[in-house]
Motif scaffolding. Sequence first.
Motif, PDB file in Angstrom:
ATOM      1  N   VAL A  94     -11.475  -6.809   1.213  1.00  0.00           N
ATOM      2  CA  VAL A  94     -10.091  -6.078   1.767  1.00  0.00           C
ATOM      3  C   VAL A  94      -9.193  -6.523   0.603  1.00  0.00           C
ATOM      4  N   GLU A  95      -8.223  -5.395   0.376  1.00  0.00           N
ATOM      5  CA  GLU A  95      -7.275  -5.553  -0.735  1.00  0.00           C
ATOM      6  C   GLU A  95      -6.153  -5.913   0.248  1.00  0.00           C
ATOM      7  N   VAL A  96      -5.272  -6.855   0.063  1.00  0.00           N
ATOM      8  CA  VAL A  96      -3.971  -6.961   0.849  1.00  0.00           C
ATOM      9  C   VAL A  96      -2.844  -7.085  -0.190  1.00  0.00           C
ATOM     10  N   THR A  97      -1.644  -6.066   0.444  1.00  0.00           N
ATOM     11  CA  THR A  97      -0.505  -6.238  -0.159  1.00  0.00           C
ATOM     12  C   THR A  97       0.445  -6.629   0.723  1.00  0.00           C
ATOM     13  N   PHE A  98       1.467  -7.635   0.315  1.00  0.00           N
ATOM     14  CA  PHE A  98       2.435  -8.214   1.217  1.00  0.00           C
ATOM     15  C   PHE A  98       3.866  -7.197   0.928  1.00  0.00           C
ATOM     16  N   VAL A  99       4.416  -6.983   2.312  1.00  0.00           N
ATOM     17  CA  VAL A  99       5.518  -6.206   2.523  1.00  0.00           C
ATOM     18  C   VAL A  99       6.760  -7.231   2.985  1.00  0.00           C
ATOM     19  N   PRO A 100       7.945  -7.657   2.171  1.00  0.00           N
ATOM     20  CA  PRO A 100       8.639  -8.639   2.613  1.00  0.00           C
ATOM     21  C   PRO A 100       9.689  -7.925   3.545  1.00  0.00           C
ATOM     22  N   VAL A 101      10.056  -8.700   4.517  1.00  0.00           N
ATOM     23  CA  VAL A 101      11.128  -8.151   5.520  1.00  0.00           C
ATOM     24  C   VAL A 101      12.071  -9.370   5.564  1.00  0.00           C
ATOM     25  N   PRO A 102      13.428  -9.249   5.668  1.00  0.00           N
ATOM     26  CA  PRO A 102      14.457 -10.157   5.593  1.00  0.00           C
ATOM     27  C   PRO A 102      14.260 -10.823   7.145  1.00  0.00           C
ATOM     28  N   ARG A 103      14.305 -12.249   7.008  1.00  0.00           N
ATOM     29  CA  ARG A 103      13.974 -13.160   8.086  1.00  0.00           C
ATOM     30  C   ARG A 103      15.199 -12.961   9.208  1.00  0.00           C
ATOM     31  N   TRP A 104      16.228 -12.949   8.788  1.00  0.00           N
ATOM     32  CA  TRP A 104      17.504 -12.978   9.851  1.00  0.00           C
ATOM     33  C   TRP A 104      17.846 -11.790  10.357  1.00  0.00           C
ATOM     34  N   THR A 105      17.309 -10.686   9.738  1.00  0.00           N
ATOM     35  CA  THR A 105      17.438  -9.156  10.221  1.00  0.00           C
ATOM     36  C   THR A 105      16.146  -8.501  10.323  1.00  0.00           C
ATOM     37  N   GLU A 106      15.354  -9.327  10.846  1.00  0.00           N
ATOM     38  CA  GLU A 106      13.631  -8.753  10.923  1.00  0.00           C
ATOM     39  C   GLU A 106      13.802  -7.659  12.030  1.00  0.00           C
ATOM     40  N   THR A 107      14.341  -7.824  13.127  1.00  0.00           N
ATOM     41  CA  THR A 107      14.274  -7.025  14.391  1.00  0.00           C
ATOM     42  C   THR A 107      14.728  -5.463  13.784  1.00  0.00           C
ATOM     43  N   GLU A 108      16.038  -5.508  13.250  1.00  0.00           N
ATOM     44  CA  GLU A 108      16.574  -4.325  12.785  1.00  0.00           C
ATOM     45  C   GLU A 108      15.959  -3.511  11.686  1.00  0.00           C
ATOM     46  N   GLN A 109      15.337  -4.192  10.714  1.00  0.00           N
ATOM     47  CA  GLN A 109      14.541  -3.882   9.811  1.00  0.00           C
ATOM     48  C   GLN A 109      13.178  -3.171  10.156  1.00  0.00           C
ATOM     49  N   MET A 110      12.574  -3.984  11.243  1.00  0.00           N
ATOM     50  CA  MET A 110      11.343  -3.549  11.849  1.00  0.00           C
ATOM     51  C   MET A 110      11.656  -2.294  12.432  1.00  0.00           C
ATOM     52  N   ALA A 307      24.380 -14.768  10.369  1.00  0.00           N
ATOM     53  CA  ALA A 307      23.015 -16.040  10.730  1.00  0.00           C
ATOM     54  C   ALA A 307      22.248 -15.908   9.418  1.00  0.00           C
ATOM     55  N   GLY A 308      21.873 -17.076   8.988  1.00  0.00           N
ATOM     56  CA  GLY A 308      21.037 -17.148   7.508  1.00  0.00           C
ATOM     57  C   GLY A 308      21.803 -17.216   6.499  1.00  0.00           C
ATOM     58  N   ASP A 309      23.177 -16.940   6.435  1.00  0.00           N
ATOM     59  CA  ASP A 309      24.161 -17.213   5.216  1.00  0.00           C
ATOM     60  C   ASP A 309      23.814 -18.439   4.666  1.00  0.00           C
ATOM     61  N   LYS A 310      23.653 -18.450   3.366  1.00  0.00           N
ATOM     62  CA  LYS A 310      23.578 -19.924   2.585  1.00  0.00           C
ATOM     63  C   LYS A 310      24.866 -20.875   2.645  1.00  0.00           C
ATOM     64  N   ASN A 311      25.814 -20.120   2.802  1.00  0.00           N
ATOM     65  CA  ASN A 311      27.053 -21.123   2.916  1.00  0.00           C
ATOM     66  C   ASN A 311      27.172 -21.877   4.048  1.00  0.00           C
ATOM     67  N   ILE A 312      26.420 -21.580   5.238  1.00  0.00           N
ATOM     68  CA  ILE A 312      26.450 -22.354   6.183  1.00  0.00           C
ATOM     69  C   ILE A 312      25.693 -23.728   5.966  1.00  0.00           C
ATOM     70  N   ASP A 313      24.255 -23.472   5.375  1.00  0.00           N
ATOM     71  CA  ASP A 313      23.803 -24.536   4.979  1.00  0.00           C
ATOM     72  C   ASP A 313      24.532 -25.695   3.949  1.00  0.00           C
ATOM     73  N   ASN A 314      25.210 -24.928   3.228  1.00  0.00           N
ATOM     74  CA  ASN A 314      25.730 -25.453   1.993  1.00  0.00           C
ATOM     75  C   ASN A 314      27.117 -26.583   2.514  1.00  0.00           C
ATOM     76  N   GLN A 315      27.546 -26.164   3.704  1.00  0.00           N
ATOM     77  CA  GLN A 315      28.557 -26.976   4.227  1.00  0.00           C
ATOM     78  C   GLN A 315      27.878 -28.594   4.501  1.00  0.00           C
ATOM     79  N   MET A 316      26.719 -28.361   5.033  1.00  0.00           N
ATOM     80  CA  MET A 316      25.989 -29.525   5.469  1.00  0.00           C
ATOM     81  C   MET A 316      25.486 -30.216   4.173  1.00  0.00           C
ATOM     82  N   LYS A 317      25.171 -29.598   3.486  1.00  0.00           N
ATOM     83  CA  LYS A 317      24.561 -29.953   2.078  1.00  0.00           C
ATOM     84  C   LYS A 317      25.462 -30.798   1.312  1.00  0.00           C
ATOM     85  N   ALA A 318      26.804 -30.200   1.218  1.00  0.00           N
ATOM     86  CA  ALA A 318      28.047 -30.730   0.769  1.00  0.00           C
ATOM     87  C   ALA A 318      28.575 -31.841   1.439  1.00  0.00           C
TER      88      ALA A 318
END
Length: 556
Positions: A94-110, A307-318
């Motif tokens: 079976v040949e598999v191809t992966f399809v990326p879906v943004p994690r933080w907007t997965e419901t809307e994208q689906m 939600a999921g914006d990198k700047n949120i984590d960056n405040q903690m990382k900084a």
Amino acid sequence: MKRVLLVLLACLVVAMSLAACGSGDSAAPSTSQGSAVSSGTADASNAQGLPGRFAETKKITVEVFDRAVDGGTKAEDNFYTNFIKEGMLRDYNVEVTFVPVPRWTETEQMNNLLAAGTAPDVCLTYSYPTVQTYANMGGIVDLAPLLESNKDKLTDLYSLLGEENINWNKDPDKGTIWAIESMLFQNKRINTFVREDWLKKLNMAEPTTLEEFETMLKAFKDNASTLLGANANKMIPFLLSVDIGWTADHLLTSFIPNSFTDSEKEYFANNFDDRHLLATGYKNGVKKLNEWYNAGLVWKDFPLYPAGDKNIDNQMKAGYVGAFIHNWDYPYRNGDDSIAANIKKLAGADAAYVAIETFKNDAGVYKKFLSAPIDRKIFFPSTNKETEASLLYLNWISKLDNRKFLQIGEEGVTHEVLPDGIIKSIATTGEKFMNSPYNIDYTMTINGLDLGDKDLTTKSVALGYAGVEPKYVQKAYELTSKDAFIEKHINVGPIKSEEGMGPALKEKRDNMLVQSVTAKPEKFDSIFDSGMKDYLASGGKAIIDERAAAYDKYHK
């Protein structure tokens, strides 16, 4: 005539032998075991490959969450996707191809993919109402007959999930199964974290009550120069995101009366929102956040970032954040790029986030609301023309050897094996970096490390975060499920009023909470109450009523 017949017979034998040799894949025979496929579409007698390999190559597409991780790899094309692709081609042709879906907007994208008829053959989502909506439109495959007719080929899938998770969503009247539930192997959810080194600098103990937590936040703000020096103006005593229901969970749920869960019917009817918005007392928790926001104890800019914006984590990382609430292991994820690793680089070896218990409910209990042992919902859209190959894919990734490799990777590269067999993670960069904890995005049938031995797994979890002292992980692991209330499985079939409402109600909930938290104190009640009124009028009340009626029908 006899000679001619003999010659023809000999030619026929040669031709049949050549055909038999060419019926399998050219790859080397697999040494792993698999489930035999006996339908007419698969080669059940192929001696050169795994029993169950298709004679002709099948092609399927599979959804994978794209988390856009700093320093990560392409979600749909990396070392681990290649491992799966090669294994499925080798073992099942079976040949598999992966399809990326943004994690933080997965419901809307689906929703968009299903509406357009372009969804992958194998899909996953956290939103069952999305599945139910398209099932009613004929857009989802009923898995019940497929699971039954192929059960003997799906031994690894059934061994992992069991009958309960596979039949979790089975309609009590019609017997349909639109989605199976993956296994939440470690039922962990959320923790409250504080800067341990800041507490030590201010000679403060870990807060054990709401009042002590609030006093701590005020101390962080008042001593910003001591804690952050030249960056004092960047101090964030408490971090929020627009997903307030998640990033303030422990605080908000501590205002829910302990007795709220005593009535199974009431809890079921009001608990369709996974952030517990409709629970008694929730408003009081939001009001406390409003007080903190207006007192300068909450990050002023949180409404600016989704939600999921990198700047949120960056405040903690900084190193600017004193306390936050998030996934039970959040600061320890991602190896050298984890929040824990970054603050050590900037603030010194003593800088660390530690999990605490601080929000008691009215009964004096640090009550945590945990789901049943289910996770993502796995389903096939009606555009899937290779349902058998798709089921075999789920079986393949459920096989212990395969999912174990995906979860811990290569020995000497992503982990080492200690003398007692415990697995210790190694910080890894490059092509073998894992974009999600234990590669959960590729082990869609299980969320949480499983090494096949419970004691070994538990001990290995503490060493599963490279560069993090095990004591921090052990404490977080213990606290996140201490005094937990685990939701009971109450199956009443589809709730019509929920269909298609997930994204809309989520957006209304998040918006009303953000507006309520950031409101002027004198405006709080009117903003919250009007937002709740709109939420209920927009479908929330109809869902509550239908759930209550369905409960009476099946469980009274």
